[in-house]
Design a protein around this motif. Structure first.
Motif, PDB file in Angstrom:
ATOM      1  N   MET A   1      21.855 -19.239 -61.079  1.00 46.01           N
ATOM      2  CA  MET A   1      23.090 -19.397 -60.347  1.00 46.01           C
ATOM      3  C   MET A   1      23.913 -18.231 -60.467  1.00 46.01           C
ATOM      4  O   MET A   1      24.104 -17.554 -61.451  1.00 46.01           O
ATOM      5  N   THR A   2      24.341 -17.561 -59.236  1.00 47.21           N
ATOM      6  CA  THR A   2      25.097 -16.382 -59.191  1.00 47.21           C
ATOM      7  C   THR A   2      26.407 -16.564 -59.851  1.00 47.21           C
ATOM      8  O   THR A   2      26.975 -17.770 -59.726  1.00 47.21           O
ATOM      9  N   GLU A   3      27.175 -15.586 -60.060  1.00 40.91           N
ATOM     10  CA  GLU A   3      28.480 -15.524 -60.609  1.00 40.91           C
ATOM     11  C   GLU A   3      29.602 -16.094 -59.597  1.00 40.91           C
ATOM     12  O   GLU A   3      30.326 -16.816 -59.743  1.00 40.91           O
ATOM     13  N   GLN A   4      29.070 -15.716 -58.455  1.00 41.48           N
ATOM     14  CA  GLN A   4      30.129 -16.221 -57.168  1.00 41.48           C
ATOM     15  C   GLN A   4      29.955 -17.748 -57.132  1.00 41.48           C
ATOM     16  O   GLN A   4      30.717 -18.526 -57.052  1.00 41.48           O
ATOM     17  N   THR A   5      28.555 -18.305 -57.128  1.00 41.07           N
ATOM     18  CA  THR A   5      28.437 -19.633 -57.077  1.00 41.07           C
ATOM     19  C   THR A   5      29.147 -20.499 -58.248  1.00 41.07           C
ATOM     20  O   THR A   5      29.625 -21.378 -57.846  1.00 41.07           O
ATOM     21  N   LEU A   6      28.933 -19.592 -59.317  1.00 44.01           N
ATOM     22  CA  LEU A   6      29.545 -20.586 -60.523  1.00 44.01           C
ATOM     23  C   LEU A   6      31.011 -20.537 -60.355  1.00 44.01           C
ATOM     24  O   LEU A   6      31.780 -21.579 -60.828  1.00 44.01           O
ATOM     25  N   MET A   7      31.543 -19.469 -59.887  1.00 50.45           N
ATOM     26  CA  MET A   7      33.266 -19.409 -59.693  1.00 50.45           C
ATOM     27  C   MET A   7      33.438 -20.372 -58.745  1.00 50.45           C
ATOM     28  O   MET A   7      34.575 -21.153 -58.859  1.00 50.45           O
ATOM     29  N   GLU A   8      32.841 -20.417 -57.760  1.00 47.37           N
ATOM     30  CA  GLU A   8      33.127 -21.611 -56.668  1.00 47.37           C
ATOM     31  C   GLU A   8      32.960 -22.857 -57.134  1.00 47.37           C
ATOM     32  O   GLU A   8      33.829 -23.790 -56.556  1.00 47.37           O
ATOM     33  N   ARG A   9      32.032 -23.098 -57.958  1.00 49.40           N
ATOM     34  CA  ARG A   9      31.751 -24.522 -58.560  1.00 49.40           C
ATOM     35  C   ARG A   9      32.948 -24.732 -59.399  1.00 49.40           C
ATOM     36  O   ARG A   9      33.570 -25.897 -59.393  1.00 49.40           O
ATOM     37  N   ILE A  10      33.409 -23.919 -60.123  1.00 54.93           N
ATOM     38  CA  ILE A  10      34.725 -23.953 -61.219  1.00 54.93           C
ATOM     39  C   ILE A  10      35.901 -24.317 -60.368  1.00 54.93           C
ATOM     40  O   ILE A  10      36.477 -25.267 -60.681  1.00 54.93           O
ATOM     41  N   VAL A  11      35.912 -23.348 -59.248  1.00 50.17           N
ATOM     42  CA  VAL A  11      37.374 -23.819 -58.465  1.00 50.17           C
ATOM     43  C   VAL A  11      37.157 -25.016 -57.835  1.00 50.17           C
ATOM     44  O   VAL A  11      38.366 -25.793 -57.720  1.00 50.17           O
ATOM     45  N   LYS A  12      36.284 -25.476 -57.247  1.00 40.13           N
ATOM     46  CA  LYS A  12      36.097 -26.789 -56.509  1.00 40.13           C
ATOM     47  C   LYS A  12      36.393 -27.967 -57.456  1.00 40.13           C
ATOM     48  O   LYS A  12      36.992 -28.739 -57.238  1.00 40.13           O
ATOM     49  N   PHE A  13      35.472 -27.658 -58.675  1.00 35.64           N
ATOM     50  CA  PHE A  13      36.050 -28.812 -59.499  1.00 35.64           C
ATOM     51  C   PHE A  13      37.512 -28.882 -60.136  1.00 35.64           C
ATOM     52  O   PHE A  13      37.940 -30.056 -60.282  1.00 35.64           O
ATOM     53  N   ARG A  14      37.843 -27.804 -60.312  1.00 35.58           N
ATOM     54  CA  ARG A  14      39.473 -27.677 -60.758  1.00 35.58           C
ATOM     55  C   ARG A  14      40.519 -27.932 -59.724  1.00 35.58           C
ATOM     56  O   ARG A  14      41.684 -28.489 -59.851  1.00 35.58           O
ATOM     57  N   SER A  15      39.920 -28.163 -58.317  1.00 35.20           N
ATOM     58  CA  SER A  15      40.818 -28.414 -57.301  1.00 35.20           C
ATOM     59  C   SER A  15      41.165 -30.083 -57.362  1.00 35.20           C
ATOM     60  O   SER A  15      42.198 -30.192 -56.629  1.00 35.20           O
ATOM     61  N   LYS A  16      40.387 -30.872 -58.175  1.00 36.85           N
ATOM     62  CA  LYS A  16      40.751 -32.149 -57.992  1.00 36.85           C
ATOM     63  C   LYS A  16      41.795 -32.463 -59.330  1.00 36.85           C
ATOM     64  O   LYS A  16      41.772 -31.898 -60.005  1.00 36.85           O
ATOM     65  N   PRO A  17      42.979 -33.123 -58.803  1.00 40.70           N
ATOM     66  CA  PRO A  17      44.034 -33.542 -59.718  1.00 40.70           C
ATOM     67  C   PRO A  17      43.495 -34.187 -61.187  1.00 40.70           C
ATOM     68  O   PRO A  17      44.187 -33.718 -61.982  1.00 40.70           O
ATOM     69  N   GLU A  18      42.357 -34.688 -61.261  1.00 40.68           N
ATOM     70  CA  GLU A  18      41.758 -35.569 -62.494  1.00 40.68           C
ATOM     71  C   GLU A  18      41.310 -34.371 -63.263  1.00 40.68           C
ATOM     72  O   GLU A  18      41.119 -34.630 -64.317  1.00 40.68           O
ATOM     73  N   ASN A  19      40.937 -33.180 -62.752  1.00 37.29           N
ATOM     74  CA  ASN A  19      40.275 -32.024 -63.414  1.00 37.29           C
ATOM     75  C   ASN A  19      41.229 -30.923 -63.968  1.00 37.29           C
ATOM     76  O   ASN A  19      40.823 -29.875 -64.260  1.00 37.29           O
ATOM     77  N   GLN A  20      42.447 -31.291 -63.623  1.00 39.25           N
ATOM     78  CA  GLN A  20      43.576 -30.246 -63.825  1.00 39.25           C
ATOM     79  C   GLN A  20      44.388 -30.376 -65.211  1.00 39.25           C
ATOM     80  O   GLN A  20      44.500 -31.584 -65.529  1.00 39.25           O
ATOM     81  N   SER A  21      44.794 -29.606 -65.767  1.00 38.86           N
ATOM     82  CA  SER A  21      45.531 -29.659 -67.044  1.00 38.86           C
ATOM     83  C   SER A  21      47.177 -29.373 -66.935  1.00 38.86           C
ATOM     84  O   SER A  21      47.265 -28.259 -66.594  1.00 38.86           O
TER      85      SER A  21
END
Length: 163
Positions: A1-21
């Motif tokens: 997995m590229t660093e760009q893909t990894l960052m996009e995956r993290i950003v998408k995951f964190r965009s959901k309210p239930e995944n935000q701190s």
């Protein structure tokens, strides 16, 4: 997995309210860099977060938060899929006080993953990782794999049907 893909995956995951701190949002925590098994986060300086108002030195709890957050993010960056994790152990050695008016950065490396536990080391610093404020070692438990139902988690299964 590229660093760009990894960052996009993290950003998408964190965009959901239930995944935000809410705590991380309140502190202004920012992802600076992410790559496989590694992460860097930043907590901007705020005089309101000083542990001592007369010196302006940030509270040690912010260093703990920075290291725990970076370590958890490094675990996410080490796993093939997102899973629910929990900090099992976090040991921090404070080496010097944080400097007033400077942001805190935390770098973490998840150097070993097993089926149920991930191992991390990291440092908190201002500008130079070789001049740390603190260092840490941490272990994280994988509590549920993606797709596990609430019933699976209550039954102690990490994957569908597995105990």
């Amino acid at each position: 997995m590229t660093e760009q893909t990894l960052m996009e995956r993290i950003v998408k995951f964190r965009s959901k309210p239930e995944n935000q701190s809410p705590h991380a949002q309140f502190l202004g925590l920012q992802i600076v860099d992410i790559e496989p098994q590694r992460a860097v986060i930043k907590i901007p300086y705020s005089k309101d977060m000083a542990g001592n108002a007369s010196t302006g030195i940030l509270h040690g709890g912010l260093v703990t938060t920075a290291l725990d957050s970076a370590s958890g993010l490094a675990v996410f960056a080490a796993l093939d899929e997102f899973m629910t994790i929990a900090t099992l152990d976090l040991r921090i050695d404070y080496l010097k006080p944080a400097t007033p008016d400077k942001a805190i950065f935390a770098w973490a490396h998840c150097y070993k993953t097993t089926r149920n536990v991930c191992f991390v080391r990291g440092v908190a610093y201002h500008e130079d990782r070789d001049d740390p404020i603190a260092n840490c070692t941490a272990t994280f438990m994988v509590t549920a794999r993606a797709g596990a139902t609430a019933e699976d988690r209550l039954a102690g299964r990490n994957t569908e049907g597995e105990v």
